[in-house]
Design a protein around this motif. Structure first.
Motif, PDB file in Angstrom:
ATOM      1  N   SER A 122      45.034  71.186  70.569  1.00  0.00           N
ATOM      2  CA  SER A 122      44.948  72.876  70.382  1.00  0.00           C
ATOM      3  C   SER A 122      46.110  73.464  71.202  1.00  0.00           C
ATOM      4  CB  SER A 122      43.683  73.088  71.308  1.00  0.00           C
ATOM      5  OG  SER A 122      44.024  72.975  72.816  1.00  0.00           O
ATOM      6  N   ASN A 123      46.402  74.685  70.553  1.00  0.00           N
ATOM      7  CA  ASN A 123      47.356  75.313  71.010  1.00  0.00           C
ATOM      8  C   ASN A 123      47.476  75.479  72.398  1.00  0.00           C
ATOM      9  OD1 ASN A 123      49.388  75.904  68.771  1.00  0.00           O
ATOM     10  ND2 ASN A 123      47.320  76.956  68.161  1.00  0.00           N
ATOM     11  N   GLN A 124      46.346  75.828  72.996  1.00  0.00           N
ATOM     12  CA  GLN A 124      46.313  75.805  74.731  1.00  0.00           C
ATOM     13  C   GLN A 124      46.599  74.618  75.394  1.00  0.00           C
ATOM     14  OE1 GLN A 124      43.959  77.354  72.499  1.00  0.00           O
ATOM     15  NE2 GLN A 124      45.024  79.493  73.032  1.00  0.00           N
ATOM     16  N   GLN A 125      46.105  73.458  74.914  1.00  0.00           N
ATOM     17  CA  GLN A 125      46.551  72.219  75.334  1.00  0.00           C
ATOM     18  C   GLN A 125      48.052  72.001  75.406  1.00  0.00           C
ATOM     19  OE1 GLN A 125      44.689  69.990  77.097  1.00  0.00           O
ATOM     20  NE2 GLN A 125      46.827  68.923  77.653  1.00  0.00           N
ATOM     21  N   ALA A 126      48.651  72.489  74.186  1.00  0.00           N
ATOM     22  CA  ALA A 126      50.341  72.402  73.834  1.00  0.00           C
ATOM     23  C   ALA A 126      50.792  73.177  75.032  1.00  0.00           C
ATOM     24  CB  ALA A 126      50.520  72.769  72.616  1.00  0.00           C
ATOM     25  N   GLN A 127      50.199  74.429  75.329  1.00  0.00           N
ATOM     26  CA  GLN A 127      50.977  75.126  76.505  1.00  0.00           C
ATOM     27  C   GLN A 127      50.987  74.495  77.751  1.00  0.00           C
ATOM     28  OE1 GLN A 127      48.345  78.684  75.614  1.00  0.00           O
ATOM     29  NE2 GLN A 127      50.361  79.674  75.249  1.00  0.00           N
ATOM     30  N   ILE A 128      49.679  73.731  78.058  1.00  0.00           N
ATOM     31  CA  ILE A 128      49.646  72.920  79.222  1.00  0.00           C
ATOM     32  C   ILE A 128      50.952  71.809  79.224  1.00  0.00           C
ATOM     33  CG2 ILE A 128      48.256  71.311  80.559  1.00  0.00           C
ATOM     34  CD1 ILE A 128      45.972  73.472  79.985  1.00  0.00           C
ATOM     35  N   TRP A 133      44.567  84.796  73.953  1.00  0.00           N
ATOM     36  CA  TRP A 133      45.304  83.281  74.157  1.00  0.00           C
ATOM     37  C   TRP A 133      44.851  82.561  75.547  1.00  0.00           C
ATOM     38  CZ3 TRP A 133      47.969  79.685  72.032  1.00  0.00           C
ATOM     39  CH2 TRP A 133      48.598  79.787  70.667  1.00  0.00           C
ATOM     40  N   GLY A 134      44.515  83.689  76.364  1.00  0.00           N
ATOM     41  CA  GLY A 134      44.217  82.948  77.651  1.00  0.00           C
ATOM     42  C   GLY A 134      45.439  83.071  78.713  1.00  0.00           C
ATOM     43  N   GLU A 135      45.421  82.387  79.772  1.00  0.00           N
ATOM     44  CA  GLU A 135      46.330  82.791  80.911  1.00  0.00           C
ATOM     45  C   GLU A 135      47.955  82.255  80.511  1.00  0.00           C
ATOM     46  OE1 GLU A 135      45.261  80.617  84.461  1.00  0.00           O
ATOM     47  OE2 GLU A 135      45.186  78.759  83.257  1.00  0.00           O
ATOM     48  N   HIS A 136      48.258  81.634  79.664  1.00  0.00           N
ATOM     49  CA  HIS A 136      49.639  81.157  79.395  1.00  0.00           C
ATOM     50  C   HIS A 136      50.192  82.161  78.384  1.00  0.00           C
ATOM     51  CE1 HIS A 136      49.040  77.793  82.202  1.00  0.00           C
ATOM     52  NE2 HIS A 136      47.847  77.605  81.574  1.00  0.00           N
ATOM     53  N   MET A 137      51.481  82.524  78.819  1.00  0.00           N
ATOM     54  CA  MET A 137      52.259  83.328  77.755  1.00  0.00           C
ATOM     55  C   MET A 137      53.390  82.862  77.216  1.00  0.00           C
ATOM     56  SD  MET A 137      51.605  86.957  79.844  1.00  0.00           S
ATOM     57  CE  MET A 137      50.078  88.184  79.468  1.00  0.00           C
ATOM     58  N   HIS A 138      53.610  81.528  76.902  1.00  0.00           N
ATOM     59  CA  HIS A 138      54.495  80.733  76.512  1.00  0.00           C
ATOM     60  C   HIS A 138      54.190  79.796  75.211  1.00  0.00           C
ATOM     61  CE1 HIS A 138      52.988  78.198  79.742  1.00  0.00           C
ATOM     62  NE2 HIS A 138      52.870  77.370  78.913  1.00  0.00           N
ATOM     63  N   HIS A 139      55.180  79.163  74.679  1.00  0.00           N
ATOM     64  CA  HIS A 139      55.207  78.347  73.525  1.00  0.00           C
ATOM     65  C   HIS A 139      54.461  77.089  73.900  1.00  0.00           C
ATOM     66  CE1 HIS A 139      58.184  80.751  71.873  1.00  0.00           C
ATOM     67  NE2 HIS A 139      58.230  80.204  70.507  1.00  0.00           N
ATOM     68  N   GLY A 140      53.819  76.523  73.007  1.00  0.00           N
ATOM     69  CA  GLY A 140      53.060  75.166  73.278  1.00  0.00           C
ATOM     70  C   GLY A 140      54.182  73.891  72.907  1.00  0.00           C
ATOM     71  N   TYR A 141      53.956  72.811  73.288  1.00  0.00           N
ATOM     72  CA  TYR A 141      54.911  71.726  73.274  1.00  0.00           C
ATOM     73  C   TYR A 141      53.983  70.845  72.070  1.00  0.00           C
ATOM     74  CZ  TYR A 141      57.742  67.804  74.445  1.00  0.00           C
ATOM     75  OH  TYR A 141      58.538  66.533  74.522  1.00  0.00           O
ATOM     76  N   TYR A 142      54.729  70.432  71.039  1.00  0.00           N
ATOM     77  CA  TYR A 142      54.146  69.632  70.040  1.00  0.00           C
ATOM     78  C   TYR A 142      55.011  68.597  69.547  1.00  0.00           C
ATOM     79  CZ  TYR A 142      51.598  74.507  69.372  1.00  0.00           C
ATOM     80  OH  TYR A 142      50.961  75.338  69.560  1.00  0.00           O
ATOM     81  N   PRO A 143      54.967  67.518  70.203  1.00  0.00           N
ATOM     82  CA  PRO A 143      55.902  66.590  69.760  1.00  0.00           C
ATOM     83  C   PRO A 143      55.544  65.910  68.487  1.00  0.00           C
ATOM     84  CG  PRO A 143      54.650  65.589  71.679  1.00  0.00           C
ATOM     85  CD  PRO A 143      54.435  66.890  71.426  1.00  0.00           C
ATOM     86  N   LYS A 144      56.524  65.355  67.418  1.00  0.00           N
ATOM     87  CA  LYS A 144      56.508  64.963  66.408  1.00  0.00           C
ATOM     88  C   LYS A 144      55.473  63.597  66.436  1.00  0.00           C
ATOM     89  CE  LYS A 144      59.568  65.796  62.552  1.00  0.00           C
ATOM     90  NZ  LYS A 144      60.546  65.712  62.057  1.00  0.00           N
ATOM     91  N   GLY A 145      54.611  63.303  65.707  1.00  0.00           N
ATOM     92  CA  GLY A 145      53.906  62.173  65.699  1.00  0.00           C
ATOM     93  C   GLY A 145      52.642  62.076  66.786  1.00  0.00           C
ATOM     94  N   ALA A 146      52.372  63.088  67.514  1.00  0.00           N
ATOM     95  CA  ALA A 146      51.599  63.168  68.497  1.00  0.00           C
ATOM     96  C   ALA A 146      50.059  63.374  68.045  1.00  0.00           C
ATOM     97  CB  ALA A 146      51.808  63.960  69.854  1.00  0.00           C
ATOM     98  N   PRO A 147      49.156  63.109  68.710  1.00  0.00           N
ATOM     99  CA  PRO A 147      47.758  63.511  68.257  1.00  0.00           C
ATOM    100  C   PRO A 147      47.669  64.946  67.942  1.00  0.00           C
ATOM    101  CG  PRO A 147      47.569  61.803  70.046  1.00  0.00           C
ATOM    102  CD  PRO A 147      48.956  62.177  69.727  1.00  0.00           C
ATOM    103  N   VAL A 148      46.587  65.325  67.327  1.00  0.00           N
ATOM    104  CA  VAL A 148      46.403  66.601  67.037  1.00  0.00           C
ATOM    105  C   VAL A 148      45.917  67.251  68.351  1.00  0.00           C
ATOM    106  CG1 VAL A 148      45.062  68.546  65.928  1.00  0.00           C
ATOM    107  CG2 VAL A 148      45.977  66.457  64.773  1.00  0.00           C
TER     108      VAL A 148
END
Ligand code: SAH
Length: 338
Positions: free
Chosen positions: A95-101, A78-93
């Protein structure tokens, strides 16, 4: 988690998803020895968990061992972040790593943090948040974790990436932090609060190490806020959390309203809270879907029984979110200037 939860989002590779699964699954190995009663009552109930829980030292040893054992695997997948991603409804697709950032960015935004000089990363994992925020604001960071291997890896990665002495990680307990009062202008706890057996002590330590004018941030799992006149969770809800707690060895949970009271009791102001249960829900769907692929199932079988047991409980976590019982919350507050 229904498969529709995955629509419109990029799934990570199977191994990556399984990595997330493994973090939650591996928690099982540290949380298996006793069932813990979930309390949803008034503030007083948050004051005494150390005595009601009993063997807090077992909990600490279990958490340390778990992260010692699993962090390398987690990082590889998974890389260096050990937390959930943030995926707001209707936002562009994304990656999970971007969602974690994005989770880090959204958290800073809600808390109103636009600069920092000295940060403390409470429950730091391998230091992903510290490196990201240090790059953003140029701040120093001191991280604490219960896991010696995580602390060593966080230091090694930070040196490799040229942070020099700016970032320092060590073994330390969030409930008895090895820092002076008022040492930090940004006090950061990303998904470590659910491990804390005494929420009152946890928040009081966060507030203690915060400098006047500084910001305290907690992002964590909670149970739902109780309605007016409700003395506690319903029996069916308690039963669901009991099963999750037994499998994942979690101590008592509380609600975001309980956290708010604890923040207020510490004199913190400008308190912000968010319920991001919807925003994180695609992540759980991805974890479960990927754990059910042939690669995921093979990985689980190889990992062993405690891992499989944890995977079997994941649908209960998803069910808890679906039923509105389990929440993913942010709480932030500012310490008054003296
Ligand atoms: N915040 C990190 C890691 C989250 S994993 C990230 O977002 O990547 C949970 C972390 O909480 C682990 O590093 C674990 O060691 C830490 N933790 C749990 N209980 C703790 C305690 N009592 N004191 C310090 N760290 C703790």
């Amino acid at each position: 988690m229904p498969s529709t939860a995955l629509q419109g989002h990029t799934l990570p590779s199977s191994s990556a998803c399984l990595g997330r699964a493994t973090r939650h699954v591996c928690r099982v190995s540290t949380r298996s020895r006793r069932a813990v009663t979930v309390r949803a009552g008034p503030l007083e109930t948050l004051v005494k968990p150390l005595t009601t829980l009993g063997k807090v030292s077992d909990l600490k040893v279990g958490i340390a061992n778990f992260y010692d054992e699993s962090s390398e695997l987690w990082e590889n997948m998974w890389g260096e972040h050990m937390h959930h991603g943030y995926y707001p409804k209707g936002a562009p697709v994304k990656s999970n790593q971007q969602a974690q950032i994005d989770m880090i960015e959204e958290t800073l935004k809600v808390a109103g943090v636009t600069q920092a000089k000295k940060m403390v990363d409470v429950g730091c994992g391998i230091g992903g948040s510290s490196r990201y925020i240090s790059r953003k604001f140029g701040c120093t960071s001191n991280g604490i974790t219960l896991s010696p291997k995580q602390a060593a890896r966080a230091n090694a990665l930070s040196k490799e990436q040229g942070f020099g002495d700016k970032l320092q990680f060590q073994v330390g307990d969030a409930l008895a932090q090895p820092f002076e009062a008022g040492a930090f202008d940004l006090v950061w706890s990303m998904e470590s609060g659910e491990h804390m057996p005494d929420k009152k002590k946890f928040v009081s330590e966060l507030a203690r190490v915060c400098a006047p004018g500084g910001t305290v941030i907690v992002v964590t799992w909670c149970h739902r806020v109780l309605g007016p006149g409700e003395a506690g969770l319903r029996e069916d809800e308690k039963a669901l959390l009991d099963r999750i707690n037994e499998a994942y060895y979690l101590p008592d949970w509380c609600s975001v309203a309980d956290y708010q009271k604890l923040f207020e009791a510490q004199g913190l102001t400008d308190i912000q809270t968010r319920d991001w249960s919807q925003e994180v829900s695609p992540f759980w769907g991805a974890v479960i879907a990927t754990a059910l692929t042939s690669e995921g199932l093979a990985g689980l079988a190889k990992a062993g029984w405690t891992t499989i047991k944890g995977a079997l409980v994941m649908p209960l976590m998803a069910e808890g979110f679906r039923r509105g019982l389990i929440k993913f919350n942010l709480i932030s507050g500012r310490k008054l200037q003296q």
